[in-house]
Design an enzyme around this catalytic site. Sequence first.
Site, PDB file in Angstrom:
ATOM      1  N   MET A  59       0.843  -1.200   0.000  1.00 41.41           N
ATOM      2  CA  MET A  59       0.000   0.000   0.000  1.00 41.41           C
ATOM      3  C   MET A  59       0.878   1.250   0.000  1.00 41.41           C
ATOM      4  O   MET A  59       0.382   2.353   0.277  1.00 41.41           O
ATOM      5  CB  MET A  59      -0.936  -0.007   1.199  1.00 41.41           C
ATOM      6  CG  MET A  59      -1.904  -1.189   1.156  1.00 41.41           C
ATOM      7  SD  MET A  59      -3.420  -0.890   2.056  1.00 41.41           S
ATOM      8  CE  MET A  59      -2.806  -0.616   3.689  1.00 41.41           C
ATOM      9  N   GLY A  60       2.157   1.102  -0.267  1.00 39.07           N
ATOM     10  CA  GLY A  60       3.038   2.270  -0.345  1.00 39.07           C
ATOM     11  C   GLY A  60       3.510   2.735   1.016  1.00 39.07           C
ATOM     12  O   GLY A  60       3.421   2.005   1.999  1.00 39.07           O
ATOM     13  N   LEU A  75       6.623   3.164   1.694  1.00 39.27           N
ATOM     14  CA  LEU A  75       7.548   2.042   1.842  1.00 39.27           C
ATOM     15  C   LEU A  75       8.609   2.316   2.900  1.00 39.27           C
ATOM     16  O   LEU A  75       9.119   3.427   3.015  1.00 39.27           O
ATOM     17  CB  LEU A  75       8.216   1.744   0.489  1.00 39.27           C
ATOM     18  CG  LEU A  75       7.248   1.433  -0.656  1.00 39.27           C
ATOM     19  CD1 LEU A  75       8.023   1.128  -1.943  1.00 39.27           C
ATOM     20  CD2 LEU A  75       6.302   0.279  -0.317  1.00 39.27           C
ATOM     21  N   GLY A 107      11.028  -2.632   5.909  1.00 38.42           N
ATOM     22  CA  GLY A 107      10.365  -3.943   5.822  1.00 38.42           C
ATOM     23  C   GLY A 107      10.006  -4.258   4.375  1.00 38.42           C
ATOM     24  O   GLY A 107      10.245  -5.363   3.875  1.00 38.42           O
ATOM     25  N   HIS A 108       9.423  -3.265   3.692  1.00 33.12           N
ATOM     26  CA  HIS A 108       9.109  -3.458   2.270  1.00 33.12           C
ATOM     27  C   HIS A 108      10.401  -3.656   1.464  1.00 33.12           C
ATOM     28  O   HIS A 108      10.458  -4.480   0.560  1.00 33.12           O
ATOM     29  CB  HIS A 108       8.370  -2.237   1.714  1.00 33.12           C
ATOM     30  CG  HIS A 108       7.059  -1.934   2.378  1.00 33.12           C
ATOM     31  ND1 HIS A 108       6.863  -0.814   3.151  1.00 33.12           N
ATOM     32  CD2 HIS A 108       5.876  -2.590   2.370  1.00 33.12           C
ATOM     33  CE1 HIS A 108       5.612  -0.787   3.579  1.00 33.12           C
ATOM     34  NE2 HIS A 108       4.984  -1.858   3.127  1.00 33.12           N
ATOM     35  N   GLY A 118       5.072 -10.298   3.886  1.00 35.12           N
ATOM     36  CA  GLY A 118       5.806 -10.191   5.140  1.00 35.12           C
ATOM     37  C   GLY A 118       5.182 -11.033   6.243  1.00 35.12           C
ATOM     38  O   GLY A 118       3.952 -11.098   6.363  1.00 35.12           O
ATOM     39  N   SER A 164       6.099  -0.498  10.487  1.00 33.89           N
ATOM     40  CA  SER A 164       4.776  -0.426   9.870  1.00 33.89           C
ATOM     41  C   SER A 164       4.557   0.997   9.393  1.00 33.89           C
ATOM     42  O   SER A 164       4.995   1.954  10.044  1.00 33.89           O
ATOM     43  CB  SER A 164       3.704  -0.790  10.902  1.00 33.89           C
ATOM     44  OG  SER A 164       2.433  -0.352  10.458  1.00 33.89           O
ATOM     45  N   SER A 165       3.866   1.120   8.268  1.00 31.96           N
ATOM     46  CA  SER A 165       3.560   2.465   7.752  1.00 31.96           C
ATOM     47  C   SER A 165       2.713   3.239   8.763  1.00 31.96           C
ATOM     48  O   SER A 165       2.658   4.465   8.723  1.00 31.96           O
ATOM     49  CB  SER A 165       2.805   2.369   6.434  1.00 31.96           C
ATOM     50  OG  SER A 165       3.481   1.510   5.547  1.00 31.96           O
TER      51      SER A 165
HETATM   52  P1  AMP Z   1       1.501  -2.976   3.472  1.00 35.84           P
HETATM   53  O1  AMP Z   1       2.054  -1.939   2.554  1.00 35.84           O
HETATM   54  O2  AMP Z   1       1.504  -2.577   4.905  1.00 35.84           O
HETATM   55  O3  AMP Z   1       0.195  -3.544   2.996  1.00 35.84           O
HETATM   56  O4  AMP Z   1       2.531  -4.195   3.409  1.00 35.84           O
HETATM   57  C1  AMP Z   1       2.951  -4.737   2.193  1.00 35.84           C
HETATM   58  C2  AMP Z   1       3.745  -5.984   2.485  1.00 35.84           C
HETATM   59  O5  AMP Z   1       4.869  -5.653   3.272  1.00 35.84           O
HETATM   60  C3  AMP Z   1       2.950  -7.030   3.277  1.00 35.84           C
HETATM   61  O6  AMP Z   1       3.244  -8.326   2.756  1.00 35.84           O
HETATM   62  C4  AMP Z   1       3.475  -6.851   4.677  1.00 35.84           C
HETATM   63  O7  AMP Z   1       3.378  -8.031   5.461  1.00 35.84           O
HETATM   64  C5  AMP Z   1       4.918  -6.502   4.403  1.00 35.84           C
HETATM   65  N1  AMP Z   1       5.497  -5.795   5.567  1.00 35.84           N
HETATM   66  C6  AMP Z   1       4.970  -4.733   6.208  1.00 35.84           C
HETATM   67  N2  AMP Z   1       5.741  -4.411   7.277  1.00 35.84           N
HETATM   68  C7  AMP Z   1       6.765  -5.298   7.304  1.00 35.84           C
HETATM   69  C8  AMP Z   1       7.886  -5.511   8.162  1.00 35.84           C
HETATM   70  N3  AMP Z   1       8.096  -4.737   9.218  1.00 35.84           N
HETATM   71  N4  AMP Z   1       8.727  -6.520   7.883  1.00 35.84           N
HETATM   72  C9  AMP Z   1       8.512  -7.328   6.812  1.00 35.84           C
HETATM   73  N5  AMP Z   1       7.470  -7.195   5.957  1.00 35.84           N
HETATM   74  C10 AMP Z   1       6.606  -6.188   6.202  1.00 35.84           C
END
Ligand code: AMP
Length: 283
Positions: free
Chosen positions: A30-31, A33, A36-37, A147, A185-186
């Site tokens: 979802m951007g 970034l 983690g991303h 993730g 986390s974002s």
């Molecule tokens: P999101 O943008 O939050 O929807 O996350 C996109 C992807 O990044 C998802 O597969 C999440 O599980 C992964 N992700 C988010 N935060 C982390 C993190 N701290 N470590 C590893 N992967 C992450």
Amino acid sequence: MRIFRTVRAMTAWSASLHREGVVIGLVPTMGALHAGHRALIRTARLSCDALVVSLFVNPPQFGLREDFSRYPRRFRSDAGLCRAEGVDVLFVPTGDEMYPPGFATSVAVQSLSRRWEGARRPGHFEGVATIVAKLCSLVRPEIAFLGQKDFQQAVLVRRLLEDLNLGARVVVCPTVRDDDGLALSSRNQYLTPAQRRAAPVLYAGLKAAQAAVRAGVRSASRITRIMRDRIATEPLARVEYLSVCDPHTLEPLSRVTRGAVLLGAIRLGRVRLIDNLLIRGDQ
Ligand code: AMP
């Protein structure tokens, strides 16, 4: 790096690569970034010939009172990170492109959506499953990189891809954390300084429980109490759920096995944090 904003451009590219037998990897996001991303993108880059990152803040996975409108959007820095990491395609569709007038389909992964995040965020996982099904149909990846941070989501997406024969498999990448243990986390940017100082308590609770299992405790209720007690040392934190589950079905266990997963969610003010730990893992 190519930037595609339309379904048409995205499918034309993936169809032509498919004809040449190129292995496509997808990192759906979802951007906003963060590291983690970036770790997901790096793992994906090493295992695929062509790498697609999607940036899409997906309305259906947000509840009515959730943060869709204020969710951080940072296209320029996201595009810079992806370019620097050697991403081939950034797929940035608009809402109308993904959900044109008349759109009427929703995908539900029944049993795995019921508990934990699914119980607290009605409709969330239907939103996730529907967008992942669409992205996989458009991008046609062989591997989707997700993730561990969102453990329930990863288990559910694995089931979805298999059940609908979407032709992709899931690779789960370890959770990336700040130095004090807080999972990146974002949404961490919503935390006030005091809440940010309190936030690592969730991981501390999970670590305490993991240590207890490794020391021989087997009763799930005792393990859950250990997590709860640790989190209770932080007055700002309110527990939403803490559990010890089977890592495939996500059903709660009464006796803890070494393959189990610890899942937790807390609230700090209005901000929800989720995290998890595999008893056997070191993340
Ligand atoms: P999101 O943008 O939050 O929807 O996350 C996109 C992807 O990044 C998802 O597969 C999440 O599980 C992964 N992700 C988010 N935060 C982390 C993190 N701290 N470590 C590893 N992967 C992450």
